[in-house]
Design an enzyme around this catalytic site. Structure first.
Site, PDB file in Angstrom:
ATOM      1  N   GLN A  17       1.185  -1.426  -0.029  1.00 24.02           N
ATOM      2  CA  GLN A  17       0.318   0.141   0.506  1.00 24.02           C
ATOM      3  C   GLN A  17       0.813   1.292   0.327  1.00 24.02           C
ATOM      4  O   GLN A  17       0.475   1.534  -0.559  1.00 24.02           O
ATOM      5  CB  GLN A  17      -1.454   0.457   1.311  1.00 24.02           C
ATOM      6  CG  GLN A  17      -2.336   1.259   0.911  1.00 24.02           C
ATOM      7  CD  GLN A  17      -2.857   0.995   2.297  1.00 24.02           C
ATOM      8  OE1 GLN A  17      -3.808   2.148   2.743  1.00 24.02           O
ATOM      9  NE2 GLN A  17      -3.498  -0.081   2.473  1.00 24.02           N
ATOM     10  N   GLY A 247      -8.534  20.956  18.400  1.00 28.77           N
ATOM     11  CA  GLY A 247      -8.092  22.374  17.915  1.00 28.77           C
ATOM     12  C   GLY A 247      -8.622  23.730  19.112  1.00 28.77           C
ATOM     13  O   GLY A 247      -9.142  22.906  20.896  1.00 28.77           O
TER      14      GLY A 247
END
Length: 415
Positions: A17, A247
């Protein structure tokens, strides 16, 4: 106009991958990606997690579109000769072998530079230089050593890895940027160089806000935007934050109508300060607008659990899409929790090219991801993955091999 990377030839020695993510992205931008595979076997993911017998798996097809496949036995003397010719005339070699594998094949950095001083050699590795650089790493290991797992999940449970493949695909994206940067620098220097993207480094780069929080925690001993505040203590390391936003805008996942039977009947709601008054009016809590316990972001922090509980009483009366429609009218940031089934059937994602249906000669039609990066002058055409060795003769002819030479290589088992 041509594609952004027209004329760039890439030898793709990647598998599984991380590397294939990188090279597929470059192929979408127009690079000629020549996937070098083992004779008779190919990329291991061709037969992993198969849903159709004797057809390349979706694991393979969704990571190898827009490429050409050649088979070369690099242990065969004539096979090595073929590879040497390809290296002389290509721009980039990309690999995600175990540490030292390329050298054991006889193609060290010094050997490649002797064959082609302009060659860029790009590698995905588990770790950068240090005590673990010889260790193998897979997706979930990368998430663990890069800081993602320790900061994901709920504080009363074990570390959790993400469904997003930030270790493999995330590192592949980092490597693609490194390759393009090296190609640009080569315009000025005429020289190739080595490009390394370590999976631990890539995951940490995506977790930088948690490194930010570690330093804040060390200085203050508390992080008021985390759900542990104010009723639980903080330790020495950044804790798992549940669904907190990480955040400056408090957010949480809230139940919507039907959550009892639908595991994805939820919405992510952000209690953004500029729209606080609208939120209060919408949920019928106008008294919170001027109340000293709720009027400012700092005042709200120790009461977020209560606040989101009240908002959830409102969302539970609506489907996630109904809630989103109303919230968007008030510019309140939100997003429904979309299942993979919902994403697969989203017509807007089909229209934008984010999800693409392609046709495969063996497995038939299948869905794959499209290019997440859109260039106005270089639109992406997503094509199917190649069959094993489908382009061997074609590619070798382009590199100067005659029909008879190709036939001789095939008879000898070198290709």
């Amino acid at each position: 106009m041509g594609k952004a990377l027209d004329g760039v030839r890439i030898l793709d020695f990647t598998h599984v991958q991380s590397g294939p993510t990188c090279t597929q992205l470059l192929a979408w931008f127009g690079a000629d990606v020549i996937k070098v595979e083992r004779v008779g076997a190919g990329d291991i993911t061709r037969d992993q997690l198969r849903d159709i017998p004797d057809a390349d798996s979706l694991y393979f097809t969704m990571l190898n579109g827009n490429k050409r496949s050649v088979t070369i036995d690099t242990k065969h003397a004539q096979g090595k000769g073929v590879l040497e010719r390809l290296i002389r005339d290509c721009d980039v070699l990309v690999e995600n072998f175990a540490p030292g594998a390329l050298e054991r094949m006889g193609f060290s950095w010094e050997r490649i530079q002797a064959l082609n001083p302009r060659m860029i050699v790009a590698s995905v590795k588990g770790f950068g230089p240090g005590p673990y650089e010889d260790c193998k790493v897979y997706e979930n290991v990368a998430q663990c050593v890069g800081g993602a797992a320790s900061t994901t999940g709920f504080d009363d449970g074990p570390p959790v890895v993400s469904g997003a493949q930030i270790g493999d695909s995330g590192t592949g994206l980092h490597l693609a940027l490194g390759i393009v940067t090296a190609l640009y620098q080569r315009v000025h220097t005429g020289r190739g160089q080595k490009v390394l993207a370590a999976m631990q480094d890539g995951v940490l780069n995506l977790c930088r806000v948690k490194l930010r929080d570690q330093q804040r925690l060390a200085r203050t001993g508390v992080m008021k935007e985390y759900p542990q505040y104010p009723n639980a203590s903080f330790g020495e390391a950044v804790p798992r934050a549940g669904n907190a936003s990480g955040g400056g805008q408090p957010g949480w996942i809230l139940k919507c109508r039907g959550w009892e039977t639908d595991p994805n009947a939820y919405i992510y709601f952000i209690a953004q300060a500029p729209v606080w008054e609208r939120i209060c009016k919408l949920i019928g809590r106008e008294e919170w607008i001027d109340h000293p316990d709720y009027a400012t972001p700092n005042a709200r922090l120790p009461r977020l659990k209560e606040i989101f509980g009240e908002i959830e009483c409102w969302t539970m009366k609506r489907s996630k899409f109904e809630a989103m429609a109303v919230l968007n009218r008030y510019d309140i940031p939100c997003g429904p929790i979309l299942s993979m089934k919902e994403i697969a059937t989203d017509e807007s994602l089909r229209a934008s090219g984010t999800i693409v249906e392609v046709d495969h000669p063996v497995r038939g039609k299948y869905l794959t991801v499209g290019n997440p990066i859109k260039l106005s002058d270089s639109p992406t055409e997503v094509m199917r993955s190649p069959l094993l060795g489908e382009h061997t003769d074609e590619v070798l002819a382009e590199f100067g091999y005659s029909h008879d030479e190709i036939l001789a290589l095939r008879v000898a088992g070198a290709i």
